[in-house]
Design a protein around this motif. Sequence first.
Motif, mmCIF file in Angstrom:
data_model
loop_
_atom_site.group_PDB
_atom_site.id
_atom_site.type_symbol
_atom_site.label_atom_id
_atom_site.label_comp_id
_atom_site.label_asym_id
_atom_site.label_seq_id
_atom_site.Cartn_x
_atom_site.Cartn_y
_atom_site.Cartn_z
ATOM 1 N N PRO A 59 1.022 -0.820 0.071
ATOM 2 C CA PRO A 59 -0.046 -0.162 0.175
ATOM 3 C C PRO A 59 0.822 1.133 0.350
ATOM 4 O O PRO A 59 0.457 2.511 -0.405
ATOM 5 C CB PRO A 59 -0.706 -0.101 0.889
ATOM 6 N N LEU A 60 1.848 1.338 0.617
ATOM 7 C CA LEU A 60 2.844 2.425 0.052
ATOM 8 C C LEU A 60 3.117 3.093 -0.314
ATOM 9 O O LEU A 60 3.309 3.438 -1.340
ATOM 10 C CB LEU A 60 3.650 2.270 2.402
ATOM 11 N N ILE A 61 3.871 1.316 -1.098
ATOM 12 C CA ILE A 61 4.489 1.829 -2.424
ATOM 13 C C ILE A 61 4.114 2.166 -3.570
ATOM 14 O O ILE A 61 3.923 3.115 -4.526
ATOM 15 C CB ILE A 61 5.451 0.149 -3.073
ATOM 16 N N GLU A 62 2.084 1.794 -3.603
ATOM 17 C CA GLU A 62 1.100 2.147 -4.529
ATOM 18 C C GLU A 62 0.858 3.710 -4.297
ATOM 19 O O GLU A 62 1.264 4.169 -5.381
ATOM 20 C CB GLU A 62 -0.128 1.239 -4.103
ATOM 21 N N LYS A 63 0.974 4.403 -3.004
ATOM 22 C CA LYS A 63 0.846 5.644 -3.106
ATOM 23 C C LYS A 63 1.411 6.175 -3.023
ATOM 24 O O LYS A 63 1.627 7.426 -3.933
ATOM 25 C CB LYS A 63 0.427 5.796 -1.055
ATOM 26 N N LEU A 64 3.084 5.934 -3.101
ATOM 27 C CA LEU A 64 4.144 6.763 -3.465
ATOM 28 C C LEU A 64 4.047 6.476 -5.709
ATOM 29 O O LEU A 64 4.186 7.652 -5.089
ATOM 30 C CB LEU A 64 5.535 6.082 -3.168
ATOM 31 N N LEU A 65 3.210 5.579 -6.167
ATOM 32 C CA LEU A 65 3.575 6.181 -7.216
ATOM 33 C C LEU A 65 2.702 6.598 -7.576
ATOM 34 O O LEU A 65 3.327 7.300 -8.817
ATOM 35 C CB LEU A 65 3.585 4.376 -7.828
ATOM 36 N N SER A 66 1.482 6.369 -6.634
ATOM 37 C CA SER A 66 0.748 7.407 -7.209
ATOM 38 C C SER A 66 1.074 8.852 -6.701
ATOM 39 O O SER A 66 -0.049 10.263 -7.708
ATOM 40 C CB SER A 66 -0.816 7.274 -6.498
ATOM 41 N N LEU A 67 1.723 8.854 -5.893
ATOM 42 C CA LEU A 67 2.174 10.682 -6.012
ATOM 43 C C LEU A 67 3.569 11.234 -6.732
ATOM 44 O O LEU A 67 3.658 12.292 -6.850
ATOM 45 C CB LEU A 67 2.778 10.537 -4.196
ATOM 46 N N GLY A 68 3.833 10.462 -7.753
ATOM 47 C CA GLY A 68 4.615 10.423 -9.075
ATOM 48 C C GLY A 68 5.985 9.941 -8.666
ATOM 49 O O GLY A 68 7.246 11.129 -9.328
ATOM 50 N N LYS A 69 6.293 9.445 -7.202
ATOM 51 C CA LYS A 69 7.954 9.199 -7.087
ATOM 52 C C LYS A 69 8.051 8.460 -7.906
ATOM 53 O O LYS A 69 7.564 7.596 -8.441
ATOM 54 C CB LYS A 69 7.447 8.923 -5.627
ATOM 55 N N GLN A 70 9.612 8.523 -7.735
ATOM 56 C CA GLN A 70 10.385 7.107 -8.474
ATOM 57 C C GLN A 70 10.521 6.550 -7.326
ATOM 58 O O GLN A 70 10.659 6.278 -7.004
ATOM 59 C CB GLN A 70 11.138 7.552 -9.227
ATOM 60 N N VAL A 71 10.264 4.889 -7.634
ATOM 61 C CA VAL A 71 10.142 3.456 -6.789
ATOM 62 C C VAL A 71 11.171 2.783 -6.628
ATOM 63 O O VAL A 71 11.388 2.756 -8.506
ATOM 64 C CB VAL A 71 8.420 2.868 -6.275
#
Length: 189
Positions: A59-71
């Motif tokens: 869930p954290l990774i999904e949110k980071l990606l949705s915020l436009g972060k590179q993961v």
Amino acid sequence: MDKPLIRKSALGKRNAIAPKERESMSGIIAQNALSLREVQSAKMIACFLPIGSEVATRPLIEKLLSLGKQVCIPVEENHKEVQALKFARLFSLGDRLATSGHGAQEPVEKDFVDPKSIGLFFVPGTAFDRGGARLGWGRGFYDRFFGYTKARGFRIGLAYGFQVVEFIPVEGHDVLMDALVTENGVLRF
């Protein structure tokens, strides 16, 4: 208490958590992590996909990606019989993943990133103390990675509250965290 005993105790407690409780606690940990200014300002963020009972990070990774972060996530590499850690971009949780020899999921197609471009690292552990010390699985992947790459990104441990202990013995090669996020809040060091 020495490191093997701390590790055994923490893993026993962590493995005893019911999956629904782990999911709930992991959700709160993700919310606490996302509230940090360092997370909000970082462009490239390293995270991990859990092994066993580690904090659930999807869930954290999904949110980071949705915020436009590179993961990016860790990849185990063998170099002259020494296992090392590298990080590869994760474009979505739908990317094809394979399981490493130690049970970690990593991208099949590896788009490696320069460690110095990573502004923030979410780091797993079996236990953490109130001074920023971290106890991992005992293989030294993260300590070696931070030691040889000189990566300077902000380091945040992710753990359940019961994984915080009073004291972990620190050796010269051990790398300290800058912060720790649990379901109970954030500790800064």
